[in-house]
Design a protein around this motif. Structure first.
Motif, PDB file in Angstrom:
ATOM      1  N   LYS A   1      11.939  -3.543 -18.086  1.00 30.17           N
ATOM      2  CA  LYS A   1      10.912  -3.530 -19.116  1.00 30.17           C
ATOM      3  C   LYS A   1      10.985  -4.739 -20.033  1.00 30.17           C
ATOM      4  CE  LYS A   1       9.088  -0.625 -22.861  1.00 30.17           C
ATOM      5  NZ  LYS A   1       9.234   0.658 -23.589  1.00 30.17           N
ATOM      6  N   HIS A   2      12.186  -5.231 -20.315  1.00 33.42           N
ATOM      7  CA  HIS A   2      12.332  -6.250 -21.348  1.00 33.42           C
ATOM      8  C   HIS A   2      12.502  -7.662 -20.789  1.00 33.42           C
ATOM      9  CE1 HIS A   2      12.556  -3.244 -24.517  1.00 33.42           C
ATOM     10  NE2 HIS A   2      13.420  -2.575 -23.788  1.00 33.42           N
ATOM     11  N   TYR A   3      13.361  -7.814 -19.775  1.00 35.76           N
ATOM     12  CA  TYR A   3      13.763  -9.152 -19.385  1.00 35.76           C
ATOM     13  C   TYR A   3      13.057  -9.694 -18.139  1.00 35.76           C
ATOM     14  CZ  TYR A   3      17.502  -8.174 -22.657  1.00 35.76           C
ATOM     15  OH  TYR A   3      18.200  -7.850 -23.779  1.00 35.76           O
ATOM     16  N   ASN A   4      12.530  -8.818 -17.311  1.00 38.05           N
ATOM     17  CA  ASN A   4      11.871  -9.278 -16.097  1.00 38.05           C
ATOM     18  C   ASN A   4      10.832  -8.247 -15.676  1.00 38.05           C
ATOM     19  OD1 ASN A   4      11.144 -10.582 -13.768  1.00 38.05           O
ATOM     20  ND2 ASN A   4      13.167 -10.591 -12.851  1.00 38.05           N
ATOM     21  N   VAL A   5       9.730  -8.247 -16.391  1.00 40.36           N
ATOM     22  CA  VAL A   5       8.690  -7.241 -16.167  1.00 40.36           C
ATOM     23  C   VAL A   5       8.102  -7.363 -14.766  1.00 40.36           C
ATOM     24  CG1 VAL A   5       6.469  -6.374 -16.967  1.00 40.36           C
ATOM     25  CG2 VAL A   5       8.154  -7.181 -18.622  1.00 40.36           C
ATOM     26  N   SER A   6       7.937  -8.608 -14.299  1.00 45.17           N
ATOM     27  CA  SER A   6       7.318  -8.832 -12.994  1.00 45.17           C
ATOM     28  C   SER A   6       8.291  -8.633 -11.843  1.00 45.17           C
ATOM     29  CB  SER A   6       6.734 -10.252 -12.928  1.00 45.17           C
ATOM     30  OG  SER A   6       5.807 -10.460 -13.962  1.00 45.17           O
ATOM     31  N   GLY A   7       9.588  -8.634 -12.133  1.00 38.95           N
ATOM     32  CA  GLY A   7      10.577  -8.473 -11.078  1.00 38.95           C
ATOM     33  C   GLY A   7      10.686  -9.675 -10.169  1.00 38.95           C
TER      34      GLY A   7
ATOM     35  N   LYS B   1       1.690 -17.564  -5.972  1.00 44.09           N
ATOM     36  CA  LYS B   1       1.242 -16.263  -5.482  1.00 44.09           C
ATOM     37  C   LYS B   1       2.278 -15.162  -5.695  1.00 44.09           C
ATOM     38  CE  LYS B   1      -1.943 -18.045  -1.973  1.00 44.09           C
ATOM     39  NZ  LYS B   1      -2.226 -18.152  -0.518  1.00 44.09           N
ATOM     40  N   LYS B   2       3.530 -15.533  -5.974  1.00 44.55           N
ATOM     41  CA  LYS B   2       4.558 -14.521  -6.216  1.00 44.55           C
ATOM     42  C   LYS B   2       4.261 -13.737  -7.495  1.00 44.55           C
ATOM     43  CE  LYS B   2       8.664 -15.980  -7.483  1.00 44.55           C
ATOM     44  NZ  LYS B   2       9.906 -16.755  -7.482  1.00 44.55           N
ATOM     45  N   TYR B   3       3.445 -14.331  -8.381  1.00 44.64           N
ATOM     46  CA  TYR B   3       3.029 -13.642  -9.603  1.00 44.64           C
ATOM     47  C   TYR B   3       1.669 -12.994  -9.361  1.00 44.64           C
ATOM     48  CZ  TYR B   3       6.702 -16.444 -11.757  1.00 44.64           C
ATOM     49  OH  TYR B   3       7.903 -17.011 -12.068  1.00 44.64           O
ATOM     50  N   GLU B   4       1.510 -11.771  -9.786  1.00 46.77           N
ATOM     51  CA  GLU B   4       0.294 -11.021  -9.509  1.00 46.77           C
ATOM     52  C   GLU B   4      -0.763 -11.192 -10.594  1.00 46.77           C
ATOM     53  OE1 GLU B   4       1.466  -6.997  -8.947  1.00 46.77           O
ATOM     54  OE2 GLU B   4       2.612  -7.398  -7.109  1.00 46.77           O
TER      55      GLU B   4
ATOM     56  N   GLN C   1       0.212 -16.436 -13.599  1.00 47.39           N
ATOM     57  CA  GLN C   1      -0.014 -17.523 -12.646  1.00 47.39           C
ATOM     58  C   GLN C   1      -0.405 -18.810 -13.372  1.00 47.39           C
ATOM     59  OE1 GLN C   1      -3.027 -15.984 -10.023  1.00 47.39           O
ATOM     60  NE2 GLN C   1      -1.537 -14.987  -8.669  1.00 47.39           N
ATOM     61  N   LYS C   2      -1.232 -18.672 -14.373  1.00 44.98           N
ATOM     62  CA  LYS C   2      -1.697 -19.835 -15.149  1.00 44.98           C
ATOM     63  C   LYS C   2      -0.539 -20.499 -15.878  1.00 44.98           C
ATOM     64  CE  LYS C   2      -5.172 -21.072 -18.625  1.00 44.98           C
ATOM     65  NZ  LYS C   2      -6.228 -20.524 -19.525  1.00 44.98           N
ATOM     66  N   ASN C   3       0.330 -19.700 -16.480  1.00 42.26           N
ATOM     67  CA  ASN C   3       1.480 -20.253 -17.194  1.00 42.26           C
ATOM     68  C   ASN C   3       2.489 -20.873 -16.233  1.00 42.26           C
ATOM     69  OD1 ASN C   3       0.480 -19.465 -19.700  1.00 42.26           O
ATOM     70  ND2 ASN C   3       1.445 -17.454 -19.595  1.00 42.26           N
ATOM     71  N   CYS C   4       2.661 -20.256 -15.073  1.00 41.03           N
ATOM     72  CA  CYS C   4       3.567 -20.806 -14.071  1.00 41.03           C
ATOM     73  C   CYS C   4       3.061 -22.156 -13.582  1.00 41.03           C
ATOM     74  CB  CYS C   4       3.709 -19.835 -12.910  1.00 41.03           C
ATOM     75  SG  CYS C   4       4.817 -20.417 -11.611  1.00 41.03           S
ATOM     76  N   LEU C   5       1.753 -22.267 -13.396  1.00 41.47           N
ATOM     77  CA  LEU C   5       1.166 -23.540 -12.954  1.00 41.47           C
ATOM     78  C   LEU C   5       1.416 -24.637 -13.985  1.00 41.47           C
ATOM     79  CD1 LEU C   5      -0.500 -25.167 -10.962  1.00 41.47           C
ATOM     80  CD2 LEU C   5      -2.577 -24.297 -12.090  1.00 41.47           C
TER      81      LEU C   5
ATOM     82  N   PRO D   1      -0.679 -32.993  -8.487  1.00 40.15           N
ATOM     83  CA  PRO D   1      -1.342 -32.030  -7.585  1.00 40.15           C
ATOM     84  C   PRO D   1      -1.680 -30.714  -8.263  1.00 40.15           C
ATOM     85  CG  PRO D   1       0.995 -32.205  -7.062  1.00 40.15           C
ATOM     86  CD  PRO D   1       0.693 -33.294  -8.037  1.00 40.15           C
ATOM     87  N   GLY D   2      -0.969 -30.386  -9.333  1.00 41.59           N
ATOM     88  CA  GLY D   2      -1.266 -29.144 -10.041  1.00 41.59           C
ATOM     89  C   GLY D   2      -2.653 -29.131 -10.640  1.00 41.59           C
ATOM     90  N   ALA D   3      -3.188 -30.341 -10.914  1.00 43.44           N
ATOM     91  CA  ALA D   3      -4.528 -30.424 -11.502  1.00 43.44           C
ATOM     92  C   ALA D   3      -5.608 -29.991 -10.515  1.00 43.44           C
ATOM     93  CB  ALA D   3      -4.800 -31.850 -11.978  1.00 43.44           C
ATOM     94  N   THR D   4      -5.301 -29.982  -9.231  1.00 47.99           N
ATOM     95  CA  THR D   4      -6.283 -29.602  -8.213  1.00 47.99           C
ATOM     96  C   THR D   4      -6.110 -28.160  -7.738  1.00 47.99           C
ATOM     97  OG1 THR D   4      -4.881 -30.422  -6.405  1.00 47.99           O
ATOM     98  CG2 THR D   4      -6.392 -31.984  -7.421  1.00 47.99           C
ATOM     99  N   VAL D   5      -5.099 -27.468  -8.271  1.00 47.83           N
ATOM    100  CA  VAL D   5      -4.894 -26.064  -7.915  1.00 47.83           C
ATOM    101  C   VAL D   5      -5.864 -25.202  -8.717  1.00 47.83           C
ATOM    102  CG1 VAL D   5      -3.290 -24.128  -7.907  1.00 47.83           C
ATOM    103  CG2 VAL D   5      -2.475 -26.411  -7.320  1.00 47.83           C
ATOM    104  N   VAL D   6      -6.672 -24.452  -8.035  1.00 49.19           N
ATOM    105  CA  VAL D   6      -7.690 -23.627  -8.686  1.00 49.19           C
ATOM    106  C   VAL D   6      -7.229 -22.169  -8.692  1.00 49.19           C
ATOM    107  CG1 VAL D   6     -10.077 -22.822  -8.638  1.00 49.19           C
ATOM    108  CG2 VAL D   6      -9.520 -25.187  -7.965  1.00 49.19           C
ATOM    109  N   LEU D   7      -7.192 -21.590  -9.860  1.00 51.66           N
ATOM    110  CA  LEU D   7      -6.868 -20.171 -10.008  1.00 51.66           C
ATOM    111  C   LEU D   7      -8.146 -19.425 -10.367  1.00 51.66           C
ATOM    112  CD1 LEU D   7      -3.561 -20.389 -12.084  1.00 51.66           C
ATOM    113  CD2 LEU D   7      -3.793 -20.058  -9.627  1.00 51.66           C
ATOM    114  N   LYS D   8      -8.515 -18.459  -9.573  1.00 51.15           N
ATOM    115  CA  LYS D   8      -9.738 -17.708  -9.825  1.00 51.15           C
ATOM    116  C   LYS D   8      -9.508 -16.705 -10.946  1.00 51.15           C
ATOM    117  CE  LYS D   8     -11.852 -18.117  -5.262  1.00 51.15           C
ATOM    118  NZ  LYS D   8     -12.453 -17.384  -4.118  1.00 51.15           N
TER     119      LYS D   8
END
Length: 532
Positions: A231-237, A264-267, A272-276, A300-307
């Motif tokens: 719950k506190h330290y790794n919510v996404s696992g 994609k490991k983040y749901e 995902q936006k912060n990881c990018l 290359p991160g500038a060309t990664v599109v997150l929907k």
């Protein structure tokens, strides 16, 4: 024998060297074969003269050699094996360094290269290591050791950005519990704690604190110390990039495809936006350090599109288009005044945000020395400004009301210690601390960090069912734009926006009734009444 070129000459490029293969017949009676290079104009180094490739018969290993003459005597020096982290780009950098150090303008050797390398770098290994392309993991370690530097100006990233990027690069791990993040004049600072913080989780039993990053990464190498899903330290696992096996790849592998696959490991979209952002910073740092070659191209991160999903999961996004009404602002002010005895500095901070439309992270960094009553302004130096520009806040009558509240509180019995604190909005913990040194009173720990508990009680007392602290900024921006009859250029100067377009897109939020009213006015024109 596979070669490019004629007479045993091959092109100086990685694919050619990688694909070359010699049969036993190509060696004759020798156990190795020396192959010359053909250099193209794009190789761009005059110091490549004398560079050869040595192909070993038994192992099929390939080594870079430098051949030449020094004082009439021939020499030959092995500068390293061709391998994933030591290819043409790294050899070119090494040859340039040797050329600038021990060759003259006529390309004559000033000293014996073999003797020089043996003296300066025993067994050449340090030289090879210095020019090898680092792995992703090694670049992350370098970023930490350099305290997450800014890439366009001097200094470190702000604390809020430093902690966020740290989490995705090497966080979600026990190593983060040994680090204390603070801030000084807008730059984030990382120091090692005397005792690591472990609550509800078990950590190593250490009597001594960590001394440096090398020791920390040795204690927690990749994959060790990862927090389980909680719950506190790794919510996404999930694990950080440093703890992911792909970090063993060299940094040049960090391209668009790898970024898209890793994210994609983040749901959740926001995660995902912060990881990018973290991956883009990692690539930019590597580019700045020339780990990606002399012409790395665009990030290359500038060309990664997150929907972006139609419905955002992030709890805070529901306040993106919210602003308070005038009646709600009046009730909030009254509630703050009633609660000022319980929350003397937090209530003042809330009112200050209401009356100025400034960001919370900027407001809590204001020092008393920034106040200039003669000029009627409060300086906002670029060190604490989000847009990194010097700005100021006008001391209007409502702002002066807040400043007087703070002055009265500092003169209240039992609060005189706050006259020695430099922050305009200090922490209430100053009252209970045993440390009254100037270093503490003027440092990060004596500054206000949050106003959450106070804000919850203010909303309850003011009967505010919906709204967040950031709604004050949107409210102020909307009111300013309305007062200036749509002139966002003037309004942006009050709120500290870098571009008026940002104000128009995100902060000028009208209520439904106001939108209907505006649309009705336009519709009157578009009715196209019959002209007589």
């Amino acid at each position: 024998m596979k070669k490019s070129g004629k007479n045993g000459v091959i092109l100086f490029d990685n694919s050619t060297i990688q694909n070359i293969y010699l049969t036993p017949e190509d060696f004759g009676k020798r156990n190795n074969k020396i192959i010359s290079f053909e250099f193209s104009d794009k190789d761009g180094s005059e110091y490549l003269e004398g560079l050869k490739l040595q192909y070993m018969k038994d192992t099929h290993k390939k080594y870079f050699l430098v051949r030449g003459t020094f004082k009439g005597k021939r020499f030959e020096v092995n500068i390293g094996a061709f391998k994933p982290k030591f290819k043409c780009r790294e050899v070119r950098k090494l040859m340039d360094d040797l050329g600038n150090t021990i060759r003259n303008k006529k390309l004559k050797w000033l000293v014996d290269p073999k003797a020089y390398l043996e003296e300066q770098r025993p067994n050449y290994q340090d030289v090879i290591d210095r020019y090898e392309t680092p792995t992703i993991k090694q670049v992350i370690e370098q970023i930490c050791k350099l305290s997450f530097p800014r890439l366009k100006v001097e200094g470190s990233l702000a604390k809020i950005h430093m902690t966020d990027i740290f989490r995705y690069l090497c966080g979600y791990n026990k190593r983060g519990r040994f680090i204390k993040f603070t801030e000084f004049e807008g730059d984030g600072i990382m120091t090692f704690r005397n005792k690591p913080i472990f609550t509800k989780i078990s950590g190593p039993d250490r009597k001594n604190s960590i001394r440096d990053w090398t020791e920390l990464f040795k204690l927690f190498p990749g994959g060790v110390g990862v927090f389980p899903k909680g719950k506190h330290y790794n919510v996404s696992g999930v694990s950080s990039l440093y703890d992911d096996p792909i970090s063993d790849n060299i940094i040049t592998c960090l391209d668009k495809g790898m970024m898209k696959s890793y994210i994609k490991k983040y749901e959740v979209y926001g995660t995902q936006k912060n990881c990018l952002k973290a991956l883009k910073y990692l690539w930019a740092f590597a580019s700045e350090k020339d780990y990606l070659g002399s012409n790395p191209g665009f990030n290359p991160g500038a060309t990664v599109v997150l929907k972006r999903p139609k419905e955002l999961v992030n709890f805070a996004t529901k306040y993106n288009r919210h602003k308070f009404s005038i009646g709600e602002l009046v009730r909030i002010k009254e509630a703050c005044i009633e609660l000022k005895q319980q929350f003397p500095f937090s209530t003042a901070c809330i009112l200050f945000m209401m009356f100025t439309g400034r960001r919370f992270q900027e407001v809590i960094k204001i020092k008393q020395e920034y106040i200039n009553l003669d000029q009627g302004i409060i300086q906002i130096p670029k060190e604490i400004s989000k847009i990194r520009e010097d700005q100021f806040i006008t001391i209007t009558e409502p702002v002066k009301f807040v400043l007087d509240m703070l002055e009265d509180q500092r003169n209240t019995e039992g609060y005189q210690i706050y006259n020695k604190v430099s922050w305009l909005f200090p922490s209430i913990r100053v009252l209970t601390t045993a440390d009254i040194t100037p270093e503490y009173l003027n440092g990060y720990d004596s500054r206000m960090k949050v106003v959450f508990n106070c804000w919850q009680k203010v909303k309850k007392k003011a009967d505010i069912s919906f709204g967040a602290l950031k709604s004050f900024r949107k409210t102020y921006s909307t009111l300013a734009t309305q007062v200036f009859k749509g002139d966002t250029q003037r309004a942006s100067k009050l709120t500290g926006h870098l571009r008026p377009e940002t104000l128009e897109r995100f902060y000028y939020q009208e209520h439904q009734e106001e939108v209907i009213k505006s649309a009705t006015q336009v519709a009157e024109v578009l009715k196209f009444r019959k002209i007589k």
